[in-house]
Motif scaffolding. Structure first.
Motif, PDB file in Angstrom:
ATOM      1  N   GLN A  29       0.837  -1.210   0.000  1.00 48.82           N
ATOM      2  CA  GLN A  29       0.000   0.000   0.000  1.00 48.82           C
ATOM      3  C   GLN A  29       0.871   1.257   0.000  1.00 48.82           C
ATOM      4  O   GLN A  29       0.565   2.232  -0.685  1.00 48.82           O
ATOM      5  CB  GLN A  29      -0.920   0.012   1.221  1.00 48.82           C
ATOM      6  CG  GLN A  29      -2.088  -0.947   1.079  1.00 48.82           C
ATOM      7  CD  GLN A  29      -2.921  -1.016   2.339  1.00 48.82           C
ATOM      8  OE1 GLN A  29      -3.450  -0.010   2.799  1.00 48.82           O
ATOM      9  NE2 GLN A  29      -3.033  -2.187   2.914  1.00 48.82           N
ATOM     10  N   ASP A  62      -5.957   3.106  -7.950  1.00 47.06           N
ATOM     11  CA  ASP A  62      -7.006   3.254  -6.917  1.00 47.06           C
ATOM     12  C   ASP A  62      -7.666   1.907  -6.632  1.00 47.06           C
ATOM     13  O   ASP A  62      -7.907   1.548  -5.479  1.00 47.06           O
ATOM     14  CB  ASP A  62      -8.068   4.265  -7.378  1.00 47.06           C
ATOM     15  CG  ASP A  62      -7.558   5.708  -7.261  1.00 47.06           C
ATOM     16  OD1 ASP A  62      -6.578   5.925  -6.517  1.00 47.06           O
ATOM     17  OD2 ASP A  62      -8.128   6.597  -7.916  1.00 47.06           O
ATOM     18  N   ARG A  63      -7.939   1.156  -7.710  1.00 46.06           N
ATOM     19  CA  ARG A  63      -8.555  -0.174  -7.544  1.00 46.06           C
ATOM     20  C   ARG A  63      -7.623  -1.089  -6.746  1.00 46.06           C
ATOM     21  O   ARG A  63      -8.047  -1.769  -5.819  1.00 46.06           O
ATOM     22  CB  ARG A  63      -8.822  -0.808  -8.918  1.00 46.06           C
ATOM     23  CG  ARG A  63     -10.163  -0.442  -9.527  1.00 46.06           C
ATOM     24  CD  ARG A  63     -10.539  -1.417 -10.632  1.00 46.06           C
ATOM     25  NE  ARG A  63      -9.554  -1.482 -11.715  1.00 46.06           N
ATOM     26  CZ  ARG A  63      -9.493  -0.622 -12.731  1.00 46.06           C
ATOM     27  NH1 ARG A  63     -10.367   0.357 -12.805  1.00 46.06           N
ATOM     28  NH2 ARG A  63      -8.576  -0.746 -13.665  1.00 46.06           N
ATOM     29  N   LYS A 120      -7.594  -0.215  -3.100  1.00 45.17           N
ATOM     30  CA  LYS A 120      -8.819  -0.661  -2.425  1.00 45.17           C
ATOM     31  C   LYS A 120      -8.733  -2.162  -2.132  1.00 45.17           C
ATOM     32  O   LYS A 120      -9.074  -2.624  -1.047  1.00 45.17           O
ATOM     33  CB  LYS A 120     -10.025  -0.365  -3.316  1.00 45.17           C
ATOM     34  CG  LYS A 120     -11.294  -0.113  -2.526  1.00 45.17           C
ATOM     35  CD  LYS A 120     -12.453   0.216  -3.437  1.00 45.17           C
ATOM     36  CE  LYS A 120     -13.766  -0.104  -2.751  1.00 45.17           C
ATOM     37  NZ  LYS A 120     -14.888  -0.130  -3.656  1.00 45.17           N
ATOM     38  N   GLU A 121      -8.249  -2.905  -3.126  1.00 44.46           N
ATOM     39  CA  GLU A 121      -8.084  -4.354  -2.992  1.00 44.46           C
ATOM     40  C   GLU A 121      -7.136  -4.682  -1.836  1.00 44.46           C
ATOM     41  O   GLU A 121      -7.435  -5.543  -1.007  1.00 44.46           O
ATOM     42  CB  GLU A 121      -7.476  -4.896  -4.283  1.00 44.46           C
ATOM     43  CG  GLU A 121      -8.258  -6.030  -4.921  1.00 44.46           C
ATOM     44  CD  GLU A 121      -7.709  -6.319  -6.305  1.00 44.46           C
ATOM     45  OE1 GLU A 121      -6.607  -6.907  -6.378  1.00 44.46           O
ATOM     46  OE2 GLU A 121      -8.370  -5.941  -7.297  1.00 44.46           O
ATOM     47  N   GLN A 152      -6.378  -2.812   0.690  1.00 46.92           N
ATOM     48  CA  GLN A 152      -6.992  -2.436   1.974  1.00 46.92           C
ATOM     49  C   GLN A 152      -7.984  -3.503   2.420  1.00 46.92           C
ATOM     50  O   GLN A 152      -8.019  -3.873   3.594  1.00 46.92           O
ATOM     51  CB  GLN A 152      -7.700  -1.088   1.833  1.00 46.92           C
ATOM     52  CG  GLN A 152      -6.734   0.084   1.875  1.00 46.92           C
ATOM     53  CD  GLN A 152      -7.391   1.398   1.496  1.00 46.92           C
ATOM     54  OE1 GLN A 152      -8.441   1.421   0.842  1.00 46.92           O
ATOM     55  NE2 GLN A 152      -6.786   2.500   1.888  1.00 46.92           N
ATOM     56  N   GLU A 153      -8.776  -4.002   1.459  1.00 52.70           N
ATOM     57  CA  GLU A 153      -9.748  -5.056   1.794  1.00 52.70           C
ATOM     58  C   GLU A 153      -9.045  -6.310   2.290  1.00 52.70           C
ATOM     59  O   GLU A 153      -9.455  -6.914   3.275  1.00 52.70           O
ATOM     60  CB  GLU A 153     -10.614  -5.392   0.570  1.00 52.70           C
ATOM     61  CG  GLU A 153     -11.828  -4.473   0.459  1.00 52.70           C
ATOM     62  CD  GLU A 153     -12.531  -4.592  -0.882  1.00 52.70           C
ATOM     63  OE1 GLU A 153     -12.266  -5.560  -1.624  1.00 52.70           O
ATOM     64  OE2 GLU A 153     -13.343  -3.699  -1.193  1.00 52.70           O
TER      65      GLU A 153
END
Ligand code: ZN
Length: 417
Positions: free
Chosen positions: A61, A210-211, A214-215, A217-218
């Motif tokens: 990240q 950005d995708r 997000k991935e 972070q999930e």
């Protein structure tokens, strides 16, 4: 809620091992402890793996954030460049329209002057000479003056032609300049097109990052939840392990006490007759031994109007020893109004609980909580409580003793007398 569950599980676990005197063997408990420890190691390595995964996800990240920052910087630069190019294109367009205006003005001036020259030429053809020029020539005072005037007229005509020529040159220069500006405009427009496609690319790149972010972070969130589950499992296993360890310790000390009790019982048996005492019973080989020497004076079952929930062993001797029928733990030792001096022993035999009761004792020699060995002396036969004559009232319960004596069984055939 989960914490409560862990606590309860730990207590239940502890209860299962320590409640019964011998509910689980030491080997069983140690085996269980080994299994728990192996499982704990697995769970602990799971926690470590989750930690590593979280660490890796966080560093990924971090990288993506740096890439996004760099990309956003580039995007701002592109936006600025696009604005700059658009401004330059606007300027060029303005310049082109200015040039067009100038060219048009010159064109107009040239057309006017050409028209004037044409008119003059026509007048000279019609009248043999231009009226204006003719008037100038006719106004000559002498020949010398005339010649001067001829030359002046020709100079005037040449001047008109020169002006037209200059204007034509200017116009051509302006047209060249316009050509150049149009070329520059073309190159600016192609640069702008390139910048716009770069901008599109950057927008797509940013969406991709950005995708990905997000991935990541999930994934981190899911891994954290998994880690929390594992930690809870680890807590539960640790509580269970502590409970089993406590049970093992209790069992070890119980076994040590039992060993000591057996030694004492063996020593007492070797003595046989003590001074002033009746003989102690011989310890039989099976699980149970006879609790006292004497005659079976009352059987188990209906006895007149009452149900006799044990057997009576009568012996009129002095100081008749009463011994434990099997290994166990004294669950109660007290003076009862009905049982008189009474001792309860809880036995765990092959994982099953039994209770034996020794009532009407003259004297109790074992206290509550004491570990006793089969054949170990518990007390002296007596006549205390609701009793008529010196005897031992003996009960055997399949399970725990209760006031209704619903677990009572006939000891004959189980306990030798
Ligand atoms: Zn009785």
């Amino acid at each position: 809620m989960k914490k409560l569950f862990i606590l309860m599980a730990a207590l239940l676990c502890l209860g299962a091992y320590s409640g019964g005197a011998q509910a689980a063997s030491l080997t069983d408990m140690q085996e269980k402890q080994n299994q728990l420890n192996a499982k704990r190691e697995t769970v602990q390595s799971g926690v470590l793996a989750a930690d590593k995964k979280i660490e890796s996800l966080q560093s990924q990240q971090k990288t993506v954030i740096q890439q996004l920052e760099a990309l956003e910087l580039k995007m701002r630069e592109t936006v600025e460049k696009v604005a700059e190019k658009e401004k330059q294109i606007q300027d060029k367009n303005l310049r082109i329209s200015e040039l067009n205006n100038e060219i048009a003005q010159l064109q107009e001036q040239i057309a006017k002057r050409e028209e004037l020259l044409k008119q003059r030429a026509r007048a000279m053809q019609e009248n043999g000479a231009n009226v204006d020029y003719l008037e100038v020539l006719l106004g000559a005072e002498n020949f010398g003056d005339f010649l001067e005037r001829v030359s002046a007229v020709s100079t005037l005509m040449q001047a008109d032609r020169d002006i037209i020529h200059e204007q034509e040159t200017d116009k051509s220069k302006l047209e060249t300049a316009e050509e150049q500006v149009k070329k520059e405009l073309g190159s600016l427009q192609s640069m702008l097109t390139e910048l716009k496609s770069l901008q599109e690319e950057q927008v797509e790149q940013k969406a991709g990052k950005d995708r990905l972010m997000k991935e990541l972070q999930e994934q981190e969130h899911e891994t954290s939840l998994h880690k929390m589950d594992l930690k809870e499992e680890e807590e539960l296993l640790a509580a269970q392990s502590a409970a089993v360890q406590k049970a093992i310790d209790l069992e070890k000390s119980r076994l040590a006490e039992l060993e000591a009790a057996r030694k004492r019982a063996a020593e007492e048996e070797m003595k046989g007759f003590s001074a002033g005492s009746a003989p102690r019973p011989i310890i039989s080989r099976g699980t149970f031994t006879t609790p006292a020497n004497g005659i079976l004076s009352s059987n188990f079952g209906q006895r007149g109007s009452e149900r006799h929930m044990g057997v009576d062993i009568a012996n009129a001797g002095a100081n008749v020893p009463v011994v434990a029928a099997a290994d166990g733990v004294v669950s109660r030792s007290y003076l009862s109004s009905s049982y008189g001096n009474v001792i309860f022993i809880t036995h765990s035999i092959d994982g099953k609980i039994y209770t034996t009761v020794y009532a009407h004792l003259k004297e109790r020699l074992a206290g509550t909580g004491q570990v006793v060995a089969k054949g170990q002396q518990l007390g002296i036969m007596g006549n205390t409580g609701q009793s008529t004559g010196q005897h031992l009232h003996f009960e055997l319960h399949n399970g725990q003793w209760n006031a209704g004596k619903t677990n009572a069984v006939n000891p004959i055939g189980i306990v030798p007398f």
